[in-house]
Design a protein around this motif. Sequence first.
Motif, PDB file in Angstrom:
ATOM      1  N   GLY A  22      -5.207  13.910 -12.660  1.00  0.00           N
ATOM      2  CA  GLY A  22      -5.255  12.369 -13.046  1.00  0.00           C
ATOM      3  C   GLY A  22      -6.630  11.948 -13.052  1.00  0.00           C
ATOM      4  O   GLY A  22      -7.400  12.392 -12.265  1.00  0.00           O
ATOM      5  N   GLU A  23      -6.689  10.483 -13.497  1.00  0.00           N
ATOM      6  CA  GLU A  23      -7.995   9.753 -13.245  1.00  0.00           C
ATOM      7  C   GLU A  23      -8.365   9.507 -11.937  1.00  0.00           C
ATOM      8  O   GLU A  23      -9.121   9.849 -11.253  1.00  0.00           O
ATOM      9  N   ARG A  24      -7.095   9.300 -11.039  1.00  0.00           N
ATOM     10  CA  ARG A  24      -7.213   9.109  -9.611  1.00  0.00           C
ATOM     11  C   ARG A  24      -6.755  10.152  -8.927  1.00  0.00           C
ATOM     12  O   ARG A  24      -5.458  10.491  -9.039  1.00  0.00           O
ATOM     13  N   PRO A  25      -7.315  11.048  -8.113  1.00  0.00           N
ATOM     14  CA  PRO A  25      -7.001  12.407  -7.471  1.00  0.00           C
ATOM     15  C   PRO A  25      -5.816  12.333  -6.701  1.00  0.00           C
ATOM     16  O   PRO A  25      -5.270  13.374  -6.543  1.00  0.00           O
ATOM     17  N   LEU A  26      -5.470  10.970  -6.201  1.00  0.00           N
ATOM     18  CA  LEU A  26      -4.249  11.064  -5.223  1.00  0.00           C
ATOM     19  C   LEU A  26      -3.188  10.079  -5.711  1.00  0.00           C
ATOM     20  O   LEU A  26      -2.159   9.684  -4.969  1.00  0.00           O
ATOM     21  N   GLU A  27      -3.280   9.992  -7.268  1.00  0.00           N
ATOM     22  CA  GLU A  27      -2.160   9.172  -7.771  1.00  0.00           C
ATOM     23  C   GLU A  27      -0.807   9.698  -7.444  1.00  0.00           C
ATOM     24  O   GLU A  27      -0.503  10.993  -7.595  1.00  0.00           O
ATOM     25  N   GLY A  28       0.094   8.800  -6.881  1.00  0.00           N
ATOM     26  CA  GLY A  28       1.344   9.317  -6.664  1.00  0.00           C
ATOM     27  C   GLY A  28       1.533  10.099  -5.189  1.00  0.00           C
ATOM     28  O   GLY A  28       2.801  10.200  -4.738  1.00  0.00           O
ATOM     29  N   ARG A  29       0.345  10.199  -4.568  1.00  0.00           N
ATOM     30  CA  ARG A  29       0.721  10.937  -3.266  1.00  0.00           C
ATOM     31  C   ARG A  29       1.052  10.056  -1.882  1.00  0.00           C
ATOM     32  O   ARG A  29       0.638   8.706  -2.006  1.00  0.00           O
ATOM     33  N   ARG A  30       1.956  10.413  -1.098  1.00  0.00           N
ATOM     34  CA  ARG A  30       2.207   9.612  -0.025  1.00  0.00           C
ATOM     35  C   ARG A  30       1.600  10.235   1.188  1.00  0.00           C
ATOM     36  O   ARG A  30       1.624  11.189   1.373  1.00  0.00           O
ATOM     37  N   VAL A  31       0.912   9.139   1.730  1.00  0.00           N
ATOM     38  CA  VAL A  31       0.020   9.602   2.935  1.00  0.00           C
ATOM     39  C   VAL A  31       0.582   9.005   4.180  1.00  0.00           C
ATOM     40  O   VAL A  31       0.674   7.665   3.928  1.00  0.00           O
ATOM     41  N   CYS A  32       0.326   9.534   5.317  1.00  0.00           N
ATOM     42  CA  CYS A  32       0.724   8.842   6.622  1.00  0.00           C
ATOM     43  C   CYS A  32      -0.421   9.169   7.581  1.00  0.00           C
ATOM     44  O   CYS A  32      -0.869  10.476   7.786  1.00  0.00           O
ATOM     45  N   ILE A  33      -1.302   8.157   8.053  1.00  0.00           N
ATOM     46  CA  ILE A  33      -2.423   8.230   8.995  1.00  0.00           C
ATOM     47  C   ILE A  33      -2.107   7.648  10.242  1.00  0.00           C
ATOM     48  O   ILE A  33      -1.837   6.673  10.555  1.00  0.00           O
ATOM     49  N   ASP A  59      -7.854   6.044  -4.572  1.00  0.00           N
ATOM     50  CA  ASP A  59      -7.767   7.348  -5.149  1.00  0.00           C
ATOM     51  C   ASP A  59      -6.311   7.300  -5.612  1.00  0.00           C
ATOM     52  O   ASP A  59      -6.003   8.504  -5.983  1.00  0.00           O
ATOM     53  N   GLY A  60      -5.428   6.286  -5.355  1.00  0.00           N
ATOM     54  CA  GLY A  60      -4.174   6.124  -5.943  1.00  0.00           C
ATOM     55  C   GLY A  60      -3.143   6.552  -4.864  1.00  0.00           C
ATOM     56  O   GLY A  60      -1.875   6.428  -5.472  1.00  0.00           O
ATOM     57  N   VAL A 108      -2.222   0.422  -0.397  1.00  0.00           N
ATOM     58  CA  VAL A 108      -1.686   0.810  -1.832  1.00  0.00           C
ATOM     59  C   VAL A 108      -2.549   0.448  -2.856  1.00  0.00           C
ATOM     60  O   VAL A 108      -3.605  -0.585  -2.655  1.00  0.00           O
ATOM     61  N   PRO A 109      -2.554   1.276  -3.870  1.00  0.00           N
ATOM     62  CA  PRO A 109      -3.541   1.047  -4.982  1.00  0.00           C
ATOM     63  C   PRO A 109      -3.307  -0.350  -5.463  1.00  0.00           C
ATOM     64  O   PRO A 109      -2.012  -0.671  -5.654  1.00  0.00           O
ATOM     65  N   SER A 110      -4.148  -1.177  -5.808  1.00  0.00           N
ATOM     66  CA  SER A 110      -3.890  -2.549  -6.520  1.00  0.00           C
ATOM     67  C   SER A 110      -3.510  -2.313  -8.206  1.00  0.00           C
ATOM     68  O   SER A 110      -3.759  -1.185  -8.732  1.00  0.00           O
ATOM     69  N   SER A 111      -3.003  -3.178  -8.640  1.00  0.00           N
ATOM     70  CA  SER A 111      -2.571  -3.198  -9.855  1.00  0.00           C
ATOM     71  C   SER A 111      -3.518  -3.063 -10.836  1.00  0.00           C
ATOM     72  O   SER A 111      -3.470  -2.363 -12.026  1.00  0.00           O
ATOM     73  N   SER A 112      -4.583  -3.507 -10.538  1.00  0.00           N
ATOM     74  CA  SER A 112      -5.685  -3.482 -11.475  1.00  0.00           C
ATOM     75  C   SER A 112      -6.559  -2.339 -11.501  1.00  0.00           C
ATOM     76  O   SER A 112      -7.125  -1.973 -12.365  1.00  0.00           O
ATOM     77  N   GLY A 113      -6.119  -1.480 -10.418  1.00  0.00           N
ATOM     78  CA  GLY A 113      -6.384   0.001 -10.487  1.00  0.00           C
ATOM     79  C   GLY A 113      -7.751   0.241 -10.034  1.00  0.00           C
ATOM     80  O   GLY A 113      -7.872   1.333  -9.802  1.00  0.00           O
ATOM     81  N   ALA A 172       9.278   7.909  11.628  1.00  0.00           N
ATOM     82  CA  ALA A 172      10.355   8.865  11.230  1.00  0.00           C
ATOM     83  C   ALA A 172      10.158   8.825   9.488  1.00  0.00           C
ATOM     84  O   ALA A 172      10.024   9.647   8.952  1.00  0.00           O
ATOM     85  N   THR A 173      10.543   7.645   8.998  1.00  0.00           N
ATOM     86  CA  THR A 173      10.401   7.681   7.573  1.00  0.00           C
ATOM     87  C   THR A 173       9.094   7.633   6.805  1.00  0.00           C
ATOM     88  O   THR A 173       9.159   8.683   6.029  1.00  0.00           O
ATOM     89  N   ALA A 174       7.968   7.344   7.449  1.00  0.00           N
ATOM     90  CA  ALA A 174       6.819   7.384   6.853  1.00  0.00           C
ATOM     91  C   ALA A 174       6.481   9.152   6.878  1.00  0.00           C
ATOM     92  O   ALA A 174       5.879   9.454   5.914  1.00  0.00           O
ATOM     93  N   LEU A 175       6.736   9.737   7.923  1.00  0.00           N
ATOM     94  CA  LEU A 175       6.405  10.840   8.200  1.00  0.00           C
ATOM     95  C   LEU A 175       7.351  11.875   7.110  1.00  0.00           C
ATOM     96  O   LEU A 175       6.839  12.736   6.526  1.00  0.00           O
ATOM     97  N   ARG A 176       8.700  11.751   6.916  1.00  0.00           N
ATOM     98  CA  ARG A 176       9.371  12.316   6.045  1.00  0.00           C
ATOM     99  C   ARG A 176       9.016  12.152   4.769  1.00  0.00           C
ATOM    100  O   ARG A 176       9.129  13.171   3.926  1.00  0.00           O
ATOM    101  N   GLN A 177       8.551  11.025   4.316  1.00  0.00           N
ATOM    102  CA  GLN A 177       7.989  10.861   2.876  1.00  0.00           C
ATOM    103  C   GLN A 177       6.662  11.280   2.723  1.00  0.00           C
ATOM    104  O   GLN A 177       6.362  11.582   1.525  1.00  0.00           O
ATOM    105  N   ALA A 178       5.707  11.731   3.651  1.00  0.00           N
ATOM    106  CA  ALA A 178       4.412  11.873   3.503  1.00  0.00           C
ATOM    107  C   ALA A 178       4.230  13.376   2.852  1.00  0.00           C
ATOM    108  O   ALA A 178       4.477  14.327   3.236  1.00  0.00           O
ATOM    109  N   ASP A 179       3.300  13.390   1.841  1.00  0.00           N
ATOM    110  CA  ASP A 179       2.950  14.612   1.154  1.00  0.00           C
ATOM    111  C   ASP A 179       1.603  15.076   2.250  1.00  0.00           C
ATOM    112  O   ASP A 179       1.255  16.286   2.151  1.00  0.00           O
ATOM    113  N   ILE A 180       0.900  14.096   2.840  1.00  0.00           N
ATOM    114  CA  ILE A 180      -0.317  14.295   3.671  1.00  0.00           C
ATOM    115  C   ILE A 180      -0.223  13.640   4.875  1.00  0.00           C
ATOM    116  O   ILE A 180       0.067  12.435   4.728  1.00  0.00           O
ATOM    117  N   VAL A 181      -0.264  14.281   5.854  1.00  0.00           N
ATOM    118  CA  VAL A 181      -0.309  13.582   7.041  1.00  0.00           C
ATOM    119  C   VAL A 181      -1.718  13.671   7.952  1.00  0.00           C
ATOM    120  O   VAL A 181      -1.987  15.098   7.972  1.00  0.00           O
TER     121      VAL A 181
END
Lengths: 324, 324
Positions: free
Chosen positions: B182-193, B211-212, B227-232, B245-254
């Motif tokens: 997509g236009e933003r390479p991490l669109e829809g990804r969940r990340v935990c840092i 990056d989304g 989080v990405p702002s609505s303006s994009g 626990a929740t954040a890790l369980r959902q994360a595509d990238i840790v």
Amino acid sequence: MLARARLRPRMDPHHIPPSPGTRTASVLDPTAVAETFRSEIRAELAALPEPLVLVGVLAADHGPSYTYAEYTRKACEDVGVRFEIRHATRLDAEEAIRAANEDARVHGMMVYYPIFGTEQDVYLRDSVDPAKDIEGLHTFWARCLYQNQRFLDEAKTRKAILPCTPLAILKLVEAAGFFGEGERPLEGRRVCIFNRSEVVGRPLASMMAHDGAHVTSFDIDGPLLFVPSSSGDMHEVRETTVDRATALRQADIVVTGVPSRSFPVVQGAEIREGALCINFSTFKNFSDDIQSKASVFVPRVGPMTVTMAIRNSLRLYKNTHPGG
Amino acid sequence: MLARARLRPRMDPHHIPPSPGTRTASVLDPTAVAETFRSEIRAELAALPEPLVLVGVLAADHGPSYTYAEYTRKACEDVGVRFEIRHATRLDAEEAIRAANEDARVHGMMVYYPIFGTEQDVYLRDSVDPAKDIEGLHTFWARCLYQNQRFLDEAKTRKAILPCTPLAILKLVEAAGFFGEGERPLEGRRVCIFNRSEVVGRPLASMMAHDGAHVTSFDIDGPLLFVPSSSGDMHEVRETTVDRATALRQADIVVTGVPSRSFPVVQGAEIREGALCINFSTFKNFSDDIQSKASVFVPRVGPMTVTMAIRNSLRLYKNTHPGG
């Protein structure tokens, strides 16, 4: 200066007490010293073409910040400055600072820390426009200070701003009668400071060394010496292995600012007879028996800090309104 | 991009392992990814009218800093950059930085921290001329980043510099095949840092949200959402009560960067099947069993960080030599 002339006679550090051990130090009330400055500030403000407007950005869910903001408001009202507290969440603090930066109606601002309590607070501190930074905490002003650049222009019409707490402490040292008559007011004085933070201890050590003092600065990472440079207009910083006992025994002036209950408070037995002792921490850093050995004890600095911030706002106004 | 095209096929995160629990993650070697960038850098350097000269200011009596400086020297020599290590005491560090700022022969510098290990290091960091700050750590660059200002000029010819470790991590995410089309390479990804320092964790969270991605950022003072702002074109930061626990369980990238042995290392059981796990700390922040659950594991980032710093030096050179 008014404060100096008025306060020196009754606080002569060279006065020898009748019997050592029974001396009771004068307690110097910063509110009284602040009042002499506030009189000057009132007169200067009255001569301005418009009232000064200051903003306090209160973004911390932290009791002492509320208290301090309220205290600032009262001090401002006392001298005729308009003070507006702007409440924000910690996440909105940067935006609140930016809004005040861009608001032409606002002449200066004070930000109440801690907000995040992390290094992000340093980022916020540097978000304040230096021209509105009445606390003098921006890196721009720190650089002026460390390079002993006292004016912004060659013609020496626009003064650099000094950080308000170190400035308050220097004014209290003067009021306590510890300034000499030489070209540099702290020439030959030995000073011991416990705190080397970027907002108080390090700038204070630098300012005192510029003024001629030999300063031992203690912090968690050990001691450093700040001494006047041989050229006379700068200071040097040197490594040292001097210990607390030696530094305290030699110090004419002891300044503490350790925000911790685990700091071993400075005892009367550790200091030099007749020393000036100043605590700017909200914690107790001196033992009660300090007054049997010190000549002057300043238990808190707060009222002078706020007064110096208001004084800075006048300087900043004059810098940006040279004809005003 | 070369790295992406080459590395994606063998690290498809959408690949389902034959039997869950026995998966062994690909270990992504940052040296291999760095090599693809170094090839590009070599070619660009060869086209410049002069060799790049970089300086490393080594003022710390700290083993890892020596190792890192030596590593930088080798990486520079590998691509044809001249690298000079300038030794200083911690008290001379500021002067060494100033000398490099003023030395027209020097195109960029890297400073090895910790030097004081206190807030004074932040002061030093901001003493580097932004135009020579190949690490992208100066507040000037941080402000560009947080405001998602990617160019210095309206014509978009002079690129803003990104901090080298967060940039290295993003390039590793891309190399691991976790960028979308997509236009933003991490669109829809969940990340935990785990880390929200001003030099890595906070800028990284901000860049990923730009990056989304939907980023949960943990630090000692709790979690925050980026989080990405609505303006994009910007990001928002929000308070959250989400737990580890929740954040890790959902994360595509840790991503972990906790320089402490007391951090409870992330266990295989805590993460999502097929996640990408990246550790940039010198401490072990993931359990050994992480590889039974992750699809890609990046145990260290260092070689990419140095490569991104050299890449930044090329950008800075081009910014100041637009015709070059």
